[in-house]
Write an enzyme that holds these catalytic residues in place. Sequence first.
Site, mmCIF file in Angstrom:
data_model
loop_
_atom_site.group_PDB
_atom_site.id
_atom_site.type_symbol
_atom_site.label_atom_id
_atom_site.label_comp_id
_atom_site.label_asym_id
_atom_site.label_seq_id
_atom_site.Cartn_x
_atom_site.Cartn_y
_atom_site.Cartn_z
ATOM 1 N N ASP A 70 -1.676 13.923 1.386
ATOM 2 C CA ASP A 70 -0.295 13.500 1.617
ATOM 3 C C ASP A 70 0.197 12.460 0.640
ATOM 4 O O ASP A 70 1.162 11.752 0.904
ATOM 5 C CB ASP A 70 -0.198 12.927 3.044
ATOM 6 C CG ASP A 70 -1.158 11.758 3.267
ATOM 7 O OD1 ASP A 70 -1.745 11.274 2.288
ATOM 8 O OD2 ASP A 70 -1.309 11.324 4.429
ATOM 9 N N GLU B 17 -6.480 19.903 3.228
ATOM 10 C CA GLU B 17 -6.169 18.965 4.323
ATOM 11 C C GLU B 17 -4.717 19.140 4.799
ATOM 12 O O GLU B 17 -3.912 18.204 4.858
ATOM 13 C CB GLU B 17 -6.417 17.508 3.916
ATOM 14 C CG GLU B 17 -6.665 16.579 5.099
ATOM 15 C CD GLU B 17 -6.656 15.104 4.714
ATOM 16 O OE1 GLU B 17 -5.679 14.632 4.094
ATOM 17 O OE2 GLU B 17 -7.621 14.412 5.038
ATOM 18 N N GLU C 76 3.877 9.305 3.677
ATOM 19 C CA GLU C 76 2.869 10.366 3.665
ATOM 20 C C GLU C 76 3.212 11.527 4.604
ATOM 21 O O GLU C 76 2.931 12.683 4.309
ATOM 22 C CB GLU C 76 1.488 9.799 4.011
ATOM 23 C CG GLU C 76 0.882 8.927 2.920
ATOM 24 C CD GLU C 76 1.358 7.486 2.941
ATOM 25 O OE1 GLU C 76 2.173 7.136 3.832
ATOM 26 O OE2 GLU C 76 0.936 6.705 2.080
ATOM 27 N N HIS D 155 -4.510 -1.409 3.785
ATOM 28 C CA HIS D 155 -3.657 -1.305 2.592
ATOM 29 C C HIS D 155 -2.368 -0.538 2.846
ATOM 30 O O HIS D 155 -1.501 -0.475 1.987
ATOM 31 C CB HIS D 155 -4.418 -0.609 1.459
ATOM 32 C CG HIS D 155 -4.644 0.864 1.744
ATOM 33 N ND1 HIS D 155 -5.676 1.307 2.535
ATOM 34 C CD2 HIS D 155 -3.957 1.969 1.366
ATOM 35 C CE1 HIS D 155 -5.629 2.632 2.617
ATOM 36 N NE2 HIS D 155 -4.587 3.054 1.931
ATOM 37 N N ARG E 32 1.232 1.053 3.720
ATOM 38 C CA ARG E 32 2.593 0.522 3.623
ATOM 39 C C ARG E 32 3.132 0.026 4.961
ATOM 40 O O ARG E 32 3.842 -0.974 5.016
ATOM 41 C CB ARG E 32 3.551 1.619 3.119
ATOM 42 C CG ARG E 32 3.740 1.605 1.649
ATOM 43 C CD ARG E 32 4.261 2.938 1.127
ATOM 44 N NE ARG E 32 3.598 3.187 -0.137
ATOM 45 C CZ ARG E 32 4.049 2.777 -1.305
ATOM 46 N NH1 ARG E 32 5.204 2.156 -1.397
ATOM 47 N NH2 ARG E 32 3.367 3.001 -2.407
ATOM 48 N N HIS F 129 -8.251 -3.658 -1.432
ATOM 49 C CA HIS F 129 -7.516 -2.660 -2.213
ATOM 50 C C HIS F 129 -6.955 -3.343 -3.459
ATOM 51 O O HIS F 129 -6.699 -4.544 -3.448
ATOM 52 C CB HIS F 129 -6.373 -2.135 -1.321
ATOM 53 C CG HIS F 129 -5.664 -0.922 -1.849
ATOM 54 N ND1 HIS F 129 -4.696 -0.987 -2.823
ATOM 55 C CD2 HIS F 129 -5.767 0.391 -1.518
ATOM 56 C CE1 HIS F 129 -4.235 0.229 -3.071
ATOM 57 N NE2 HIS F 129 -4.875 1.089 -2.291
#
Length: 376
Positions: free
Chosen positions: A98, A120, A134, A204, A206, A237
């Site tokens: 994604d 996936e 995503e 990490h 958003r 990250h």
Amino acid sequence: MAKPRIVCVAGTRPDAIKSAPVVLELKKWADVDTVLLTTGQHREMLDQALAAFGLVADHDLSIMQHGQTLCDVTSRSLSGIDAFLAETGADILMAQGDTTTTFAAGLAAFYRKIPFCHIEAGLRTDSIWNPFPEEFNRRAVSLFATHHYAPTRESAEALAREGHAEGVFVTGNTGIDAVLAMANNRQQDWFPEHAGRIVLLTTHRRENWGEPQLRIARAARRIVQTFHDVLLVVPMHRNPDVRERLRSVLQGCERAALIEPPDYPDFVTLMRRSDLILTDSGGVQEEAPAFGKPVLVLRETTERPEGVTAGVAELVGSDEERIFEKASQLLRDESDYRRMSQAVSPYGDGRASARIRYLALRMLGIDSREEQMWTS
Ligand code: UD1
Ligand code: UDP
């Protein structure tokens, strides 16, 4: 006659890890030209993840800029992939998951009417806004994918509900192929001087940028301050804002180790050495149950409900109190802990990439079937 060409596109750390087993499978077949094209959406983390599989890109677009926006990543990837296709051509384009790299790869394939194979496929939440962006990326590529490689029955059913009847296959998640391959690799001896428990934290996403990440870090600080045998390990990250936020709360905190992101084999060993995992990562949510490690998912919703259903993962969001309470309960109550630490693998059996290789080659008229491929 030229061989048919499959172009696999990857840009981020999870793209690399989940595509690598498929690329390696395809590269075994001499009747097809398998090309690994990377956008470089992530620079260090992409190269590090590919290296764990002994892979380097056949062609790299080097698009990453610090502070890149979603629009930067989409437009730079899209034009780069399209230029590559104009020069090299492809019979199939393939990408996983994604990420924006995957969305751009799918769109580039659509514009050129090249079949797109989506690894996936079919993971869904009930909101297009979460995870952002995503959920949109994954749904969008489902609209034009020719093959949808669904990791689980649930994800295949989600595709069916959206009207995708053709080209949907339950393959398992290639991330499980990857993690099982690493589990037998090099064994890093993590923190040999620490005899107590380890709580592993990664964050990490958003959705958690800003205040939520500070709340997560504060909850983690309370955990080490309360449980004196616990070492908190935080692989950070590469996003500079994420690192700054984590440091602002956890730097200098006793028994908190803020470390550079370990490469994939070492990270897998670290997961296995850990007692409890707090994460907003998609991939870590899938991998930890394979090692019987309880996962507290630092999100309000997940497109990977299988772990929650199996009782080995729990959604705790980013509320400081909720994270602290649930973690404390698991660190205190042995029977609660035992209940959440069953080793289960709802996401795959380690054969996903072989199934995908077979299906993709069949699309090109090449029969590469192996016995036992579909039995589990
Ligand atoms: C992307 C994916 C997300 C995935 C995550 C995995 C999208 C929309 N999101 O988000 O689904 O969970 O990757 O990590 O595609 N950076 C570096 N070096 C690196 C990697 C990142 O410096 O190797 C820094 C850059 O400053 C960059 C920032 O991190 O601007 C954010 O990277 P970006 O790819 O834009 O977003 P992610 O949050 O990583
Ligand atoms: N990972 C890693 N090193 C780290 C953290 C994660 O190799 O320091 C691996 C992890 O095992 C998983 C993948 O990276 O396979 C997940 O990537 P990430 O959390 O960046 O993205 P997401 O899965 O959330 O999209």
